[in-house]
Write a protein that holds these residues in place. Structure first.
Motif, mmCIF file in Angstrom:
data_model
loop_
_atom_site.group_PDB
_atom_site.id
_atom_site.type_symbol
_atom_site.label_atom_id
_atom_site.label_comp_id
_atom_site.label_asym_id
_atom_site.label_seq_id
_atom_site.Cartn_x
_atom_site.Cartn_y
_atom_site.Cartn_z
ATOM 1 N N ALA A 84 5.795 -1.471 2.026
ATOM 2 C CA ALA A 84 4.545 -1.985 2.578
ATOM 3 C C ALA A 84 3.615 -2.333 1.419
ATOM 4 O O ALA A 84 3.850 -1.936 0.267
ATOM 5 C CB ALA A 84 3.887 -0.948 3.478
ATOM 6 N N ARG A 85 2.578 -3.097 1.737
ATOM 7 C CA ARG A 85 1.561 -3.341 0.713
ATOM 8 C C ARG A 85 1.024 -1.983 0.271
ATOM 9 O O ARG A 85 0.983 -1.012 1.046
ATOM 10 C CB ARG A 85 0.450 -4.241 1.252
ATOM 11 N N LYS A 86 0.611 -1.914 -0.985
ATOM 12 C CA LYS A 86 0.330 -0.598 -1.579
ATOM 13 C C LYS A 86 -0.853 0.127 -0.949
ATOM 14 O O LYS A 86 -0.983 1.347 -1.114
ATOM 15 C CB LYS A 86 0.141 -0.725 -3.084
ATOM 16 N N ASP A 87 -1.705 -0.606 -0.226
ATOM 17 C CA ASP A 87 -2.867 0.054 0.380
ATOM 18 C C ASP A 87 -2.718 0.290 1.882
ATOM 19 O O ASP A 87 -3.700 0.591 2.565
ATOM 20 C CB ASP A 87 -4.138 -0.748 0.103
ATOM 21 N N LEU A 88 -1.501 0.169 2.411
ATOM 22 C CA LEU A 88 -1.319 0.488 3.831
ATOM 23 C C LEU A 88 -1.563 1.985 4.024
ATOM 24 O O LEU A 88 -1.065 2.797 3.234
ATOM 25 C CB LEU A 88 0.100 0.110 4.286
ATOM 26 N N PRO A 89 -2.312 2.394 5.050
ATOM 27 C CA PRO A 89 -2.752 3.795 5.168
ATOM 28 C C PRO A 89 -1.656 4.864 5.272
ATOM 29 O O PRO A 89 -1.796 5.929 4.660
ATOM 30 C CB PRO A 89 -3.621 3.774 6.438
ATOM 31 N N PRO A 90 -0.575 4.687 6.056
ATOM 32 C CA PRO A 90 0.368 5.802 6.226
ATOM 33 C C PRO A 90 0.953 6.291 4.896
ATOM 34 O O PRO A 90 1.240 5.486 3.998
ATOM 35 C CB PRO A 90 1.458 5.196 7.117
ATOM 36 N N LYS A 91 1.145 7.610 4.815
ATOM 37 C CA LYS A 91 1.657 8.205 3.584
ATOM 38 C C LYS A 91 3.137 8.563 3.671
ATOM 39 O O LYS A 91 3.819 8.642 2.651
ATOM 40 C CB LYS A 91 0.848 9.458 3.234
ATOM 41 N N THR A 92 3.648 8.799 4.860
ATOM 42 C CA THR A 92 5.037 9.221 5.037
ATOM 43 C C THR A 92 5.736 8.272 6.013
ATOM 44 O O THR A 92 5.074 7.538 6.759
ATOM 45 C CB THR A 92 5.100 10.647 5.603
ATOM 46 N N PRO A 93 7.060 8.318 6.054
ATOM 47 C CA PRO A 93 7.779 7.484 7.028
ATOM 48 C C PRO A 93 7.373 7.785 8.465
ATOM 49 O O PRO A 93 7.230 6.872 9.279
ATOM 50 C CB PRO A 93 9.250 7.837 6.783
#
Length: 307
Positions: free
Chosen positions: A111-120
């Protein structure tokens, strides 16, 4: 036929690549061709014949003289073409002699580096909540990135807004530039950007973790059970190419896959040389039909057709 095999080859051999120079399949083809040239005593020249999702090159080789001087290297597109195209100028199951498989390349879900989710797991929940507000890039109709994206949407039971690009490079550039949200692409293209931290990595598409990304979970272990997509490559000859000639070319191919320089180069690309049993005509033949059935069903269910 025996005399032909004994003297073969007497001139350079053309290895047709269905995609542009510099792309993943082209890189693999050129590395293999250089090594095979040493074994065969003649040059193996790569010819890029692009267009129609790889079907132009496949049709060209299917109709080429079956004399051992024209071969095709193709990826999963050989298996997806029957599902994507209602009319094809070739039949993958009847119009070729099989030489063997060569390498598999894992895919990565980015994903783009600033997409909010941190985990799969957070990504899956986020995708379900956002739906078609999110954009999913791919490298064009029939590209493995498209197939990977289709499978992801099916397994999360959510439709995203898909954006096709004319090739892997522009799709990846769009992700790097933050113009799209998500992309599924192969390690040959993504490893350098993952290591540079310019994209966000959520998972790999193989059943086992990758040596090159040991801390990255598989999508299978992250809740998408059975998720597996890899870019596989096979080598084909026109139907009717003499068996002894196919065998001689195949032996050179298998020797190249043992070449330390090739082994190192494929490792650098994140590509896995397939087991020896898959490097044979039967190894490719037994793999192709189930792949046609698998992806054909997914393509039909998604209503994705090229014509």
């Amino acid at each position: 036929m025996l005399a032909q095999a004994q003297t073969y080859p007497t001139k350079s051999i053309t290895l047709v690549v269905p995609f542009a120079a510099g792309g993943p399949t082209d890189v693999v083809a050129r590395a293999l061709g250089a090594s095979m040239s040493k074994t065969l005593g003649q040059g193996v020249v790569v010819e890029n014949k692009t267009g129609a999702g790889g079907t132009l090159a496949s049709g060209y080789v299917a109709k080429a003289a079956p004399d051992g001087y024209t071969f095709l290297i193709h990826h999963n597109g050989m298996a997806t073409a029957p599902g994507l195209y209602r009319k094809l100028a070739f039949n993958p199951l009847t119009d070729f002699e099989y030489v063997g498989q060569v390498v598999d390349v894992p895919m990565t879900l980015l994903a783009r580096k600033d997409l909010p989710p941190k985990t799969p797991q957070e990504l899956i929940a986020y995708v379900k909540a956002q739906g078609n507000k999110l954009t999913l890039a791919h490298a064009g109709l029939g590209a493995v990135s498209q197939l990977c994206g289709m499978l992801f949407q099916k397994m999360v039971a959510t439709d995203l807004t898909t954006i096709p690009y004319q090739g892997t490079a522009p799709a990846l550039n769009a992700l790097l530039g933050g113009q799209v949200d998500i992309l599924c692409d192969q390690t040959t293209q993504t490893l350098q950007h993952i290591k540079a931290g310019s994209v966000k990595l959520y998972g790999v598409t193989t059943h086992e973790r990758l040596k090159s990304l040991p801390d990255t979970p598989t999508l299978d272990e992250s809740g998408l059970k059975g998720f597996e997509v890899k870019v596989w490559h096979g080598v084909y000859a026109p139907k009717g190419t003499p068996p002894a000639v196919v065998e001689k070319f195949g032996n050179a191919l298998r020797a190249a896959l043992k070449d330390p320089a090739i082994v190192q180069r494929m490792a650098e690309l994140g590509a896995d040389i397939v087991p020896e049993a898959k490097q044979t005509p039967e190894g490719l033949r037994s793999w192709l039909k189930p792949e046609i059935d698998k992806w054909g069903a997914l393509i039909r269910s998604a209503g994705q057709y090229a014509d």
